[in-house]
Design an enzyme around this catalytic site. Structure first.
Site, PDB file in Angstrom:
ATOM      1  N   LYS A 114       0.830  -1.219   0.000  1.00 60.16           N
ATOM      2  CA  LYS A 114       0.000   0.000   0.000  1.00 60.16           C
ATOM      3  C   LYS A 114       0.858   1.260   0.000  1.00 60.16           C
ATOM      4  O   LYS A 114       0.449   2.293  -0.523  1.00 60.16           O
ATOM      5  CB  LYS A 114      -1.003  -0.012   1.158  1.00 60.16           C
ATOM      6  CG  LYS A 114      -2.083  -1.074   0.944  1.00 60.16           C
ATOM      7  CD  LYS A 114      -3.402  -0.745   1.582  1.00 60.16           C
ATOM      8  CE  LYS A 114      -4.472  -1.693   1.061  1.00 60.16           C
ATOM      9  NZ  LYS A 114      -5.707  -1.695   1.784  1.00 60.16           N
ATOM     10  N   LYS A 196      -3.254 -10.042  -6.384  1.00 62.76           N
ATOM     11  CA  LYS A 196      -4.568 -10.436  -5.838  1.00 62.76           C
ATOM     12  C   LYS A 196      -5.664  -9.473  -6.313  1.00 62.76           C
ATOM     13  O   LYS A 196      -5.396  -8.306  -6.583  1.00 62.76           O
ATOM     14  CB  LYS A 196      -4.519 -10.544  -4.309  1.00 62.76           C
ATOM     15  CG  LYS A 196      -4.806  -9.286  -3.571  1.00 62.76           C
ATOM     16  CD  LYS A 196      -5.188  -9.564  -2.117  1.00 62.76           C
ATOM     17  CE  LYS A 196      -5.513  -8.235  -1.453  1.00 62.76           C
ATOM     18  NZ  LYS A 196      -6.593  -8.235  -0.524  1.00 62.76           N
ATOM     19  N   LYS A 199     -10.635  -4.657  -4.229  1.00 66.67           N
ATOM     20  CA  LYS A 199     -11.775  -3.788  -4.547  1.00 66.67           C
ATOM     21  C   LYS A 199     -11.347  -2.369  -4.883  1.00 66.67           C
ATOM     22  O   LYS A 199     -12.083  -1.644  -5.519  1.00 66.67           O
ATOM     23  CB  LYS A 199     -12.798  -3.805  -3.408  1.00 66.67           C
ATOM     24  CG  LYS A 199     -12.298  -3.324  -2.073  1.00 66.67           C
ATOM     25  CD  LYS A 199     -13.426  -3.295  -1.062  1.00 66.67           C
ATOM     26  CE  LYS A 199     -13.256  -4.244   0.101  1.00 66.67           C
ATOM     27  NZ  LYS A 199     -12.081  -4.023   0.950  1.00 66.67           N
TER      28      LYS A 199
END
Ligand code: AQP
Length: 334
Positions: A114, A196, A199
């Protein structure tokens, strides 16, 4: 709560959920709530670690509440609540911060990923995410945490912090176990099958959202990245087809081997349509039920209100014990 073991799970309302969240977490909840005291949370405070549009976040919180219910969470049997409604979560996170070391947090895969993805906003919350997650879990004396494979490292930290606290201050927390489903614990992106499915991916074709209608689902699968030859078999050299076979098998309850046999000799085109249809068949009734529930915000507010009241009772029992153990003086009331 009944005399059963406690199960805790939380999902971030950081966007509309994907079939990755569904297969890795949500689909297990309906059955698990029969055998455990189910405590299900919307991890709305976690969501703030990445910049959100406030109006969209508010909408996503209701979307996720309705989706939990549409997927079979029974709000009377289980507890369904928003993390920000129970302030014990952030209070326990503070205490756990005092026994957690920066090095433990800096080596977390999600923090590294992130930080790369949001270079302009590498904030303290992003690094501290696993400590708040540990507080979420430990507050409820949780014994089982259903998670996708990506959250395994964070669960390990929650276990380490529970053990560390218990060693320092005496038995306080149950040490939770992870529950990772046998299949589809890690659903991959349709656009980049080595990453992966997420969303918050900027590429809308990389994921199937729980809000996609059947036409959109089939269109997205038709565009899914596959591998160069045209054999429908699962293998590490074929991450695209392996991912589609995994999704197909999870949505049809067939084994990967049976799916491979079913599509032997068929082309990628037919296979992708079949995957899309299998997914749509399961997702569409859930989407419709979710939309029906979404139309009644008062009901959803009520569910969250009752959930928070019930969660609070358990959470404050643990937090008071923690405060006592570390030497804080209890506030006198009245
Ligand atoms: N691709 C996936 N395959 C299987 N399980 C998954 N989960 C997430 N992605 C996959 C599981 O879903 C649960 C809820 O996850 P979360 O929303 O709390 O956080 P996340 O893991 O960070 O999910 P996303 O979709 O990747 O969200 P963003 O894009 O906001 O970071 C967890 O149990 C997780 O394991």
């Amino acid at each position: 709560m009944e005399d059963k073991k406690n199960l805790f799970s939380a999902i971030q309302p950081s966007g509309i959920l994907t079939i990755g969240n569904y297969l890795g977490a949500l689909r297990h909840f309906r059955a698990l709530q029969d055998d455990y005291n189910g405590i299900f949370s919307l991890a709305d405070l976690h969501t703030l670690t990445v910049r959100q549009d406030p109006a969209v976040l508010r909408k996503n919180i209701y979307e996720l509440t309705a989706l939990y219910l549409a997927c079979g969470i029974d709000a009377e049997k289980s507890i369904l609540f928003a993390q920000s409604h129970v302030s014990a979560h952030t209070e326990l996170a503070w205490v756990l911060n005092t026994i957690c070391y920066p090095g433990e947090l800096m080596r977390m895969t999600q923090y590294k990923d992130k930080s790369k993805k949001h270079e302009d906003n590498i904030n303290m919350g992003l690094m501290d995410y696993p400590v708040l997650m540990a507080a979420d879990i430990l507050l409820y004396q949780t014994e089982l945490v259903p998670i996708g494979a990506d959250q395994k490292q964070h669960l390990e930290l929650a276990r380490d912090l529970a053990i560390r606290f218990n060693n320092l201050y005496g038995e306080t927390f149950k040490v939770p176990e992870g529950y990772i489903g046998k299949s589809a614990a890690r659903v991959m992106s349709l656009a980049e099958p080595t990453r992966k499915m997420s969303k918050s991916d900027a590429n809308l074709n990389a994921f199937i959202s729980m809000n996609d209608d059947p036409d959109t689902i089939i269109r997205k699968f038709k565009r899914a990245v596959t591998d160069s030859d045209n054999q429908i078999i699962a293998s590490p050299e074929k991450p695209g087809i392996t991912n589609l076979l995994t999704i197909y098998s999870a949505f049809t309850n067939k084994t990967i081997e049976d799916a491979e046999k079913e599509f032997a000799g068929k082309g990628y085109g037919d296979f992708k349509i079949a995957v899309g249809e299998a997914v749509a068949e399961v997702i569409e009734p859930i989407r419709q039920e979710k939309n029906r529930l979404l139309a009644n915000k008062d009901y959803l507010d009520d569910v969250l209100k009752c959930g928070a009241e019930r969660a609070e009772r358990i959470a404050y029992r643990t937090l008071n014990k923690v405060y006592r153990k570390v030497g804080l003086v209890q506030r006198k009331r009245g």
